[in-house]
Enzyme design. Structure first.
Site, PDB file in Angstrom:
ATOM      1  N   SER A  77      15.673  -2.801 -47.663  1.00 51.79           N
ATOM      2  CA  SER A  77      15.013  -2.447 -48.920  1.00 51.79           C
ATOM      3  C   SER A  77      15.921  -2.913 -49.714  1.00 51.79           C
ATOM      4  CB  SER A  77      14.698  -0.909 -49.134  1.00 51.79           C
ATOM      5  OG  SER A  77      14.420  -0.628 -50.406  1.00 51.79           O
ATOM      6  N   TYR A 121      17.107   8.478 -50.197  1.00 50.68           N
ATOM      7  CA  TYR A 121      16.481   7.220 -49.388  1.00 50.68           C
ATOM      8  C   TYR A 121      17.496   5.734 -49.580  1.00 50.68           C
ATOM      9  CZ  TYR A 121      13.207   3.225 -48.946  1.00 50.68           C
ATOM     10  OH  TYR A 121      12.574   2.196 -48.570  1.00 50.68           O
TER      11      TYR A 121
HETATM   12  C1  8X3 Z   1      11.143   0.546 -51.452  1.00 51.07           C
HETATM   13  C2  8X3 Z   1      11.742   0.167 -52.708  1.00 51.07           C
HETATM   14  O1  8X3 Z   1      12.184   0.861 -55.106  1.00 51.07           O
HETATM   15  O2  8X3 Z   1      11.035   2.259 -53.647  1.00 51.07           O
HETATM   16  O3  8X3 Z   1      12.011   0.227 -50.459  1.00 51.07           O
HETATM   17  O4  8X3 Z   1      13.509   1.944 -53.417  1.00 51.07           O
HETATM   18  S1  8X3 Z   1      11.991   1.518 -53.613  1.00 51.07           S
END
Ligand code: 8X3
Length: 258
Positions: free
Chosen positions: A143, A156
């Site tokens: 990502s 994340y």
């Molecule tokens: C997805 C991109 O902007 O939600 O992997 O982190 S974000």
């Protein structure tokens, strides 16, 4: 003279998280490229239905219910293969968007488990078969969160940074073997489930992520880049591709129409 990639016909491509979104779109794309696709995900009914659809369309697909965080199950799955051509590590996702001060440690743990340890488990288990093929490709779907942070994203972002490090380190360690390591880092992709999962089913919060954005990427856009990278000649390693919609200049700079 450069060697072309061997024909995809009869080569096996394993896709994790193939029940929806980027994983399902990638499975479709690789099937269309002539790969025998093996769909894995926790949701058996979904991958069975997709495999059926692909087979009915004249492609070759099988499904295998798998939770990538369960190492024993992953090892068991891997015993089915002596050689495979492609592994697409796509399973993962985001949980929550709370600041560091109040984020749920359990969300952080689960994100690390699915995104990082899931990728580690499946890659470790299938690396012998990828190497035995004489021409293997590991894809890590990371990502843009693997490269820069944003408020509310730390859990994340940390997991995706770790996934990026896994891909980069693996490439260093296995150089000289016949296996490529390709990392695809998507930015804003509008799929049925990514934002909904992140916000625990809250449709309003999920919709806000894409509010006013003219054209977020689709799962098919990302599958297209994955398919392109995999189908380059074997000696060409696309180390890393960052793919964003035109309306997104960075993780935090997004053009939204009023
Ligand atoms: C997805 C991109 O902007 O939600 O992997 O982190 S974000």
């Amino acid at each position: 003279m450069t060697a072309a990639a061997p024909s995809a016909a009869s080569r096996i491509a394993v896709v994790t998280g193939a029940s929806s979104g980027i994983g399902a779109a990638t499975a479709r794309r690789l099937a269309a490229e002539g790969y025998r696709v093996v769909l894995t995900a926790r949701r058996k009914d979904r991958i069975e239905a997709l495999a059926e659809e692909l087979n009915a369309a004249g492609h070759s697909a099988t499904s295998y219910a798998l939770d990538v965080t369960e190492r024993g199950a992953v090892d068991q799955f891997a015993t089915a293969f002596q050689t495979i051509g492609v592994l697409v590590n796509n399973a993962g996702g985001a949980l929550g968007a709370d600041p560091v001060a109040t984020g749920d440690p359990d969300d952080w743990r689960r994100m690390y488990e699915t995104n990082v340890l899931g990728t580690l488990n499946v890659t470790q288990a299938l690396l012998p078969a990828l190497t035995a093929s004489g021409d293997g490709t590991v894809v890590v779907v990371s990502s843009t969160a693997g490269f820069a942070t944003y408020e509310g994203g730390a859990g994340y972002v940390a997991a995706k940074h770790a996934e990026h490090v896994l891909a980069e380190t693996l490439r260093l360690e296995i150089v000289g073997t016949p296996v490529r390591v390709i990392e695809i880092a998507p930015g804003m992709v509008k799929t049925d489930e990514f934002a909904l999962t992140r916000f625990d089913g809250d449709t309003e919060k999920a919709a806000k992520v894409y509010e006013g954005v003219a054209e977020p990427l689709t799962a098919e856009d990302v599958a297209d880049t994955i398919g392109w990278a995999i189908t380059r000649p074997s000696h060409v390693n696309i180390d890393l591709m960052v793919v964003r919609p035109r309306a997104q200049a960075s993780n935090t700079k997004v053009h939204r129409e009023k």
